[in-house]
Design an enzyme around this catalytic site. Structure first.
Site, PDB file in Angstrom:
ATOM      1  N   CYS A   2       0.669  -1.256   0.088  1.00 29.44           N
ATOM      2  CA  CYS A   2       0.095   0.202   0.024  1.00 29.44           C
ATOM      3  C   CYS A   2       0.762   1.087   0.124  1.00 29.44           C
ATOM      4  O   CYS A   2       1.991   1.122   0.324  1.00 29.44           O
ATOM      5  CB  CYS A   2      -0.832  -0.135   1.184  1.00 29.44           C
ATOM      6  N   ARG A  27       3.411   1.284  -6.978  1.00 33.93           N
ATOM      7  CA  ARG A  27       3.255   0.360  -5.803  1.00 33.93           C
ATOM      8  C   ARG A  27       2.001  -0.812  -6.268  1.00 33.93           C
ATOM      9  O   ARG A  27       1.927  -1.877  -5.346  1.00 33.93           O
ATOM     10  CB  ARG A  27       3.207   0.865  -4.410  1.00 33.93           C
ATOM     11  N   TRP A  74      -3.818  -2.134  -1.585  1.00 37.16           N
ATOM     12  CA  TRP A  74      -3.621  -3.380  -2.278  1.00 37.16           C
ATOM     13  C   TRP A  74      -4.282  -4.440  -1.407  1.00 37.16           C
ATOM     14  O   TRP A  74      -3.693  -4.779  -0.424  1.00 37.16           O
ATOM     15  CB  TRP A  74      -2.086  -3.809  -2.772  1.00 37.16           C
ATOM     16  N   ASN A 100      -0.325   0.222   6.395  1.00 35.99           N
ATOM     17  CA  ASN A 100       0.231  -0.903   5.367  1.00 35.99           C
ATOM     18  C   ASN A 100       0.826  -1.965   6.169  1.00 35.99           C
ATOM     19  O   ASN A 100       1.397  -1.770   7.232  1.00 35.99           O
ATOM     20  CB  ASN A 100       1.344   0.013   4.762  1.00 35.99           C
ATOM     21  N   GLY A 101       0.300  -3.292   5.695  1.00 34.39           N
ATOM     22  CA  GLY A 101       0.663  -4.379   6.615  1.00 34.39           C
ATOM     23  C   GLY A 101      -0.476  -5.459   6.837  1.00 34.39           C
ATOM     24  O   GLY A 101      -1.533  -5.122   6.383  1.00 34.39           O
ATOM     25  N   GLU A 488      14.785 -15.106 -16.283  1.00 30.40           N
ATOM     26  CA  GLU A 488      14.601 -13.643 -16.270  1.00 30.40           C
ATOM     27  C   GLU A 488      13.671 -13.339 -17.515  1.00 30.40           C
ATOM     28  O   GLU A 488      12.763 -12.542 -17.376  1.00 30.40           O
ATOM     29  CB  GLU A 488      15.779 -12.781 -16.292  1.00 30.40           C
ATOM     30  N   LYS A 492       9.874 -11.717 -17.254  1.00 33.57           N
ATOM     31  CA  LYS A 492       9.561 -10.348 -17.756  1.00 33.57           C
ATOM     32  C   LYS A 492       8.399 -10.767 -18.787  1.00 33.57           C
ATOM     33  O   LYS A 492       7.185  -9.848 -18.822  1.00 33.57           O
ATOM     34  CB  LYS A 492      10.557  -9.878 -18.570  1.00 33.57           C
ATOM     35  N   GLU A 495       4.920 -11.407 -16.549  1.00 29.32           N
ATOM     36  CA  GLU A 495       4.492 -10.278 -15.512  1.00 29.32           C
ATOM     37  C   GLU A 495       3.972  -9.299 -16.291  1.00 29.32           C
ATOM     38  O   GLU A 495       3.092  -8.607 -15.566  1.00 29.32           O
ATOM     39  CB  GLU A 495       5.559 -10.134 -14.455  1.00 29.32           C
ATOM     40  N   HIS A 511      14.851 -34.252 -20.674  1.00 25.20           N
ATOM     41  CA  HIS A 511      14.426 -34.714 -19.564  1.00 25.20           C
ATOM     42  C   HIS A 511      12.977 -34.868 -19.342  1.00 25.20           C
ATOM     43  O   HIS A 511      12.389 -34.773 -18.143  1.00 25.20           O
ATOM     44  CB  HIS A 511      15.268 -34.492 -18.208  1.00 25.20           C
ATOM     45  N   LYS A 610       5.324  -3.072  -6.909  1.00 22.76           N
ATOM     46  CA  LYS A 610       6.551  -2.727  -6.879  1.00 22.76           C
ATOM     47  C   LYS A 610       7.508  -3.392  -5.742  1.00 22.76           C
ATOM     48  O   LYS A 610       8.776  -3.787  -5.972  1.00 22.76           O
ATOM     49  CB  LYS A 610       6.909  -1.253  -7.056  1.00 22.76           C
TER      50      LYS A 610
END
Ligand code: AGP
Length: 615
Positions: A2, A27, A74, A100-101, A488, A492, A495, A511, A610
């Site tokens: 948040c 965020r 959020w 926030n939390g 990576e 990308k 997401e 395999h 973020k």
């Protein structure tokens, strides 16, 4: 995840708070709200969806006052809805809270408060905080917002960042930080003071900031900020001068922050390297690491902990440190490490890689390492962040503000920070000849230019994206030091375009996963001209034999590979250890352009934030 903004001073709080929340949009959030106190009343506006909805609501029905708090939410407990948006108000309308939390024991607290006659207005865990504050204000702590807040937070379990305001005391705010649920930055102005969960929200107003540590609280008025522990011990405020350039946080001529930050990488890498390398002697200066030769020689292992993209960076850095410093490196996810009861001791250095410096999984793993006497290092981008503050030594990424949720320049700069660390350790431990050190330093000096040249291939990548964006499954294959780049590249794409993509060590395909390959499966193969090239050509042939669509990331001048792959994206020839930094560039750009063609919200992908400050 948040976002919090607070203000007390001589200006109208409303625009300061809403604009500040706008700078925290990256965020991630699903609702937003603001409350101000004026004429002895609390004025509240909240809405679901983007901040633009709240902005429109405030414009249609204005509120103003010289003190206020705002929040972008959020959702963790309670669906995204206006009634669950912050700020939350106590039953008698006197106290207002943003948070926030997660209040891990909110159900039992809520049960007790309801039994005392409290009527809850929301489904959130946060509301128990403001109702507790009211209970303690009524039971003798009235008149002191700080005391009522102190008593209330002593009942909370979990990690929290909280800001409290009261109708009866319209000249003060109280902020609390417990654990690692995101930062609390206190901005010092002239006859006004600011609160924010992250620097960008208030940077245009002040560069002088105090950062609350865990288990600290502050009483903020227009003219003063007093910090103390939540147990009441006075704390000497540590004022930081923030050097960030707020203008750099603007998109400029770019359509998205992500594209801007991808193209900033040649410059950000220059900033990462600048002032830290003596190219003549092949030596590295990392003053903030606080590392002596004696300590370097006493180390017997390094454990790297990180999450997401930062974890993949750690997988690359393992190669540097093992090759240059001859030190064993383990790399683990922050979210897993804390459950392993790791075998580490004072001869272990635990290296946390974290752009935000606030990722709770990484911070918690750092605390686990601390409890076992390991030396704590961090590679961070966010100055003044928790990871930076709890470390014995740190290396800054110097990437500049990274606004896009999808990390790009922080990834490449964190890789280079590990290269610098490896070279430094190698020199201190005597595992490198001076010739080797000079060569490694020389290679590093070429990197920004090589990255700049890789960025010049955007037009071809954009064309390729137009051929690929409708596929729904991708494979990314790499070997050795470029296997983490396959991981990576896949992340990308996942997401920001919401396409399923999987990174895999190329040698593992036979395999099992090779059964996946058909003519609906684009396969990205990182096949640079290095010691593993022939193996990767063989991999490309195996994928082609099964009808796969093969896109090769190849070295400029390699014409042979064009006879094997369907498409080739070239990057300049790069020293093998540094090739991951160059190979990732086309994968960043490909993910970006595919996402744009799919109409995705590139800078703020759904469900993501973020800085992941919840577990
Ligand atoms: C990367 O694109 C993602 N945004 C995510 O994986 C991120 O790298 C991860 O959450 C770690 O963040 P940190 O570096 O701030 O700790």
């Amino acid at each position: 995840m948040c976002g919090i903004v607070g203000y007390v001073g001589k200006q109208d709080a409303t625009p300061i708070i809403i604009d500040g929340l706008g700078r925290l949009e990256y965020r991630g959030y699903d609702s937003a709200g603001i409350a101000v106190v004026a004429d002895g009343c609390v004025h509240l506006r909240r809405d679901v969806g983007k901040l633009a909805n709240l902005r429109a609501k405030v414009q249609a029905d204005p509120i103003s006052g010289s003190i206020g708090i705002g929040h972008t939410r959020w959702a963790t407990h309670g669906a995204p809805a206006e009634r669950n948006a912050h700020p939350h108000i106590s039953m008698d309308g006197e106290f207002v809270v943003v948070h926030n939390g997660i209040v891990e024991n909110y159900l039992e607290l809520k049960h007790d408060l309801i039994a005392e006659g409290v009527e809850f207005q929301s489904d959130t865990d946060t509301e128990v905080i403001v109702q507790l504050i009211e209970r303690f204000a009524c039971n003798g702590a009235r008149g002191s917002l700080t005391e009522a807040t102190r008593k209330a937070v002593s009942y909370l379990r979990g990690a929290h960042a909280i800001v409290v305001m009261s109708r009866a005391k319209p000249d003060e705010l109280v902020a609390v930080r417990i654990g690692n649920a995101g930062g609390v930055a206190l901005g010092l102005g002239d006859g006004e003071n600011f609160i924010a969960s992250d620097i960008p929200a208030i940077l245009e107003h002040t560069r002088r900031m105090i950062f609350l540590e865990s288990r600290q609280m502050a009483t903020i008025t227009a003219d003063a900020i007093h910090v103390q522990t939540i147990d009441g011990q006075a704390v000497q405020e540590d004022i930081h001068n923030i050097q960030y350039d707020p203008i750099s946080a603007a998109k400029g001529e770019f359509k998205h922050f992500m594209l801007k930050e991808i193209f900033e990488q040649a410059r950000s890498l220059t900033d990462t390297i600048g002032g830290r390398v003596d190219f003549e002697r092949g030596e590295v200066l990392l003053a903030d690491l606080n590392l002596t030769g004696e300590k370097a020689r006493a180390l017997n292992q390094i454990v790297t902990i990180a999450c997401g993209t930062s974890y993949y960076s750690g997988l690359v850095g393992k190669f540097f440190i093992e090759q240059m410093a001859r030190l064993n490196v383990e790399v683990d996810y922050g979210s897993e490490y804390r459950y392993r009861d790791p075998i580490i001791d004072a001869q272990t250095a635990v290296l946390a890689i974290t752009q935000s410096g606030e990722t709770v999984d990484t911070l918690t793993a750092m605390e686990e390492a601390r409890s076992k006497q390991a030396t704590l290092w961090s590679i961070v981008n966010n100055m003044g962040s928790q990871a930076m503050r709890i470390s014995d030594g740190f290396i800054t990424m110097n990437a500049g503000l990274e606004i896009c949720v999808a990390s790009t320049k922080a990834f490449t700069t964190s890789i280079v920070d590990q290269y610098l660390l490896a070279l430094h350790l190698g020199n201190l431990r005597g595992t490198l000849t001076s010739e080797q050190s000079r060569q490694y330093a020389f290679d590093l000096g070429r990197l920004p230019d090589l990255v700049g040249r890789a960025l010049e291939t955007e037009a071809k990548i954009k064309e390729l994206a137009a051929l690929l964006y409708h596929y729904t499954n991708f494979l990314y294959l790499g070997r050795g030091i470029n296997y983490p780049i396959a991981l990576e590249g896949a992340l990308k794409l996942k997401e920001i375009s919401y396409i399923h993509a999987e990174g895999y060590p190329a040698g593992e395909m036979k395999h099992g996963p090779i059964a996946l390959i058909d003519d609906q499966m684009p396969v990205l193969c990182i096949a640079l001209k290095d010691a593993l090239y022939d193996k990767m050509i063989s991999q490309i042939e195996q994928a082609k034999a099964r009808g796969g669509i093969v896109i090769a990331i190849a070295t400029e001048g390699d014409t042979f590979i064009a006879s094997k792959a369907d498409h080739v994206l070239y990057v300049p020839e790069t020293p093998p250890l540094l090739s991951p930094v160059v190979a990732v560039i086309p994968l960043q750009l490909l993910a970006y352009h595919i996402a744009v063609l799919r109409g995705a919200d590139v800078d703020q992908p759904r469900n993501l934030a973020k800085s992941v400050t919840v577990e």
